[in-house]
Design a protein around this motif. Structure first.
Motif, mmCIF file in Angstrom:
data_model
loop_
_atom_site.group_PDB
_atom_site.id
_atom_site.type_symbol
_atom_site.label_atom_id
_atom_site.label_comp_id
_atom_site.label_asym_id
_atom_site.label_seq_id
_atom_site.Cartn_x
_atom_site.Cartn_y
_atom_site.Cartn_z
ATOM 1 N N GLY A 109 -5.906 2.132 11.125
ATOM 2 C CA GLY A 109 -4.895 2.353 10.110
ATOM 3 C C GLY A 109 -4.290 1.109 9.507
ATOM 4 O O GLY A 109 -3.364 1.202 8.704
ATOM 5 N N ARG A 110 -4.794 -0.073 9.867
ATOM 6 C CA ARG A 110 -4.211 -1.317 9.359
ATOM 7 C C ARG A 110 -5.278 -2.161 8.681
ATOM 8 O O ARG A 110 -6.437 -2.194 9.102
ATOM 9 N N ARG A 137 0.578 2.374 -0.789
ATOM 10 C CA ARG A 137 1.300 3.459 -0.127
ATOM 11 C C ARG A 137 0.577 3.908 1.137
ATOM 12 O O ARG A 137 1.218 4.209 2.161
ATOM 13 N N LEU A 138 -0.738 3.950 1.089
ATOM 14 C CA LEU A 138 -1.503 4.312 2.279
ATOM 15 C C LEU A 138 -1.382 3.244 3.364
ATOM 16 O O LEU A 138 -1.318 3.566 4.562
ATOM 17 N N GLU A 192 1.091 1.583 4.037
ATOM 18 C CA GLU A 192 2.395 1.734 4.677
ATOM 19 C C GLU A 192 2.445 2.942 5.601
ATOM 20 O O GLU A 192 3.471 3.191 6.237
ATOM 21 N N ASP A 193 1.345 3.705 5.669
ATOM 22 C CA ASP A 193 1.266 4.874 6.553
ATOM 23 C C ASP A 193 0.025 4.735 7.442
ATOM 24 O O ASP A 193 -0.991 5.406 7.239
ATOM 25 N N GLU A 238 -0.702 5.736 10.377
ATOM 26 C CA GLU A 238 -1.113 6.937 11.104
ATOM 27 C C GLU A 238 -2.066 7.787 10.270
ATOM 28 O O GLU A 238 -3.062 8.305 10.779
ATOM 29 N N LEU A 239 -1.775 7.920 8.978
ATOM 30 C CA LEU A 239 -2.660 8.680 8.095
ATOM 31 C C LEU A 239 -3.937 7.899 7.800
ATOM 32 O O LEU A 239 -5.037 8.459 7.822
ATOM 33 N N SER A 265 -6.054 11.412 -0.297
ATOM 34 C CA SER A 265 -4.963 10.758 -1.020
ATOM 35 C C SER A 265 -5.301 10.599 -2.500
ATOM 36 O O SER A 265 -4.432 10.751 -3.362
#
Length: 373
Positions: free
Chosen positions: A46-47, A171-172, A174-175, A177-178, A189
């Motif tokens: 996720g990063r 935006r992704l 920053e999330d 987990e998603l 998305s």
């Protein structure tokens, strides 16, 4: 000896320069390197992985890093040419038919599967701001976003001047987990982002239709033309039809992504596609309603034009009937016969004028009472 020392002084810097060029990465030799690449990144857990020693500068480097360290690559392209996309297609094993569609654009929304890659086409809609709606105003502008989704990569190809995915990417990121759900999270998305754009445009188009509807059914000013209203309505219908072509074909792909199990789609992400499909159904209903409403407004406008023409014809006919009385009497007395009634009478001329005036006034009153004047 001095000549040898001078020769060594010249050769050693050249060797150092040659070694430096050999060790550095020359992007012109990479077939996947392209000026159309907007962003190229590798994500794991996720990063976004930071660039180390210049890695991930090209799609090929990103894919090599994914194969070595895991995660997935997200490559963003904007209007690539065939030559620019050829290296990326070979590197990621993309099907030639999908590549052709992605390069040439002008495709209808669809979902296709090629081996272990999903190819999805989205039509983006952008509302064109205008101070006044005319018969030539552009209301909506369309673009395209193609998405190649694999097990460890996502390639997005964008066509058009709007629909940038940069804000969506941030935006992704920053999330985490998603984003940790992998490429299917990116695909969802993008779909959600496109459909949210549809919802925003629906509200703006609704305002334009309301404005035209109010003007059509309001009392027309003197000298106003119904033809201009018909031109604006027809232009709106053309724009709504363009909107409909973007929305309706996308409904089936979203239903497939939300209902049919797919190896490339995470089961947890599949649930979110149902929400996108529901929003898309609502947008489709709105757009179909716009089309039907514009048909009704256009028919009402044409009916008003017909009524106005009938009123004009009644007025013309009424005045023609009034003018016919003096025309007939004057025509009779203009025949110049020697023997005619009251021809030599002193009060004949004023009596005839008075008779004409009384008859014309009576006809005018009758026609006005019946609504013809």
């Amino acid at each position: 000896m001095s000549m040898i020392r001078d020769l060594r002084a010249v050769v050693r810097p050249s060797l150092r320069k040659s070694t430096t060029l050999h060790n550095s990465y020359d992007t012109t030799r990479d077939p996947s390197a392209s000026s159309a690449v907007v962003d190229c990144a590798v994500y794991r857990d996720g990063r976004r992985l930071a660039e180390v020693d210049g890695t991930c500068r090209t799609p090929r480097e990103a894919m090599l890093r994914v194969r070595e360290e895991g995660g997935f690559a997200w490559i963003g392209l904007h209007e690539p040419t065939e030559e620019e996309f050829a290296g990326i297609a070979r590197e990621f094993g993309l099907h030639p038919l999908a590549v052709e569609d992605a390069v040439h654009a002008h495709q209808r929304p669809k979902l296709e599967r090629y081996d272990d890659t999903l190819f999805t086409v989205f039509k983006t809609i952008h509302y064109v701001e205008h101070t006044e709606l005319t018969a030539t105003s552009e209301v909506v502008e369309t673009g395209e976003v193609m998405c190649f989704t694999g097990r460890d990569f996502v390639i997005t190809v964008r066509h058009g001047g709007h629909g940038s995915l940069r804000a969506l990417r941030h935006r992704l990121e920053e999330d985490p987990e998603l984003l940790a759900k992998g490429p299917s999270a990116v695909l969802h998305s993008i779909a959600d982002h496109v459909v949210d754009g549809y919802i925003a445009v629906v509200g703006a188009v609704q305002d334009d239709i309301d404005e035209v509807e109010i003007e059509v059914f309001s009392t027309p000013d003197k000298g106003s033309s119904r033809g201009s209203d018909a031109g604006r309505i027809y232009q709106l219908k053309r724009e709504v039809l363009e909107f409909k072509r973007a929305v309706s074909p996308l409904l089936r792909p979203m239903q497939l992504l939300s209902e049919r199990p797919m190896r490339l789609i995470d089961p947890d992400i599949q649930k979110y596609f149902r929400d996108v499909a529901d929003h898309l159904v609502r947008v489709q209903e709105e757009v179909i309603g716009f089309d039907e409403l514009l048909n009704s407004i256009l028919q009402a406008n044409l009916a008003q034009a017909t009524v106005a023409q009938n009123e004009d014809m009644r007025k013309i006919t009424s005045w023609a009937a009034i003018v016919a009385v003096p025309t007939m009497i004057c025509g009779v007395y203009g025949m110049n016969f020697d023997y005619m009634p009251e021809l030599r009478w002193t009060y004949g001329y004023p009596m005839v004028l008075g008779f004409i005036g009384v008859v014309c006034f009576s006809i005018h009153r009758m026609l006005k009472r019946n609504g013809w004047l």
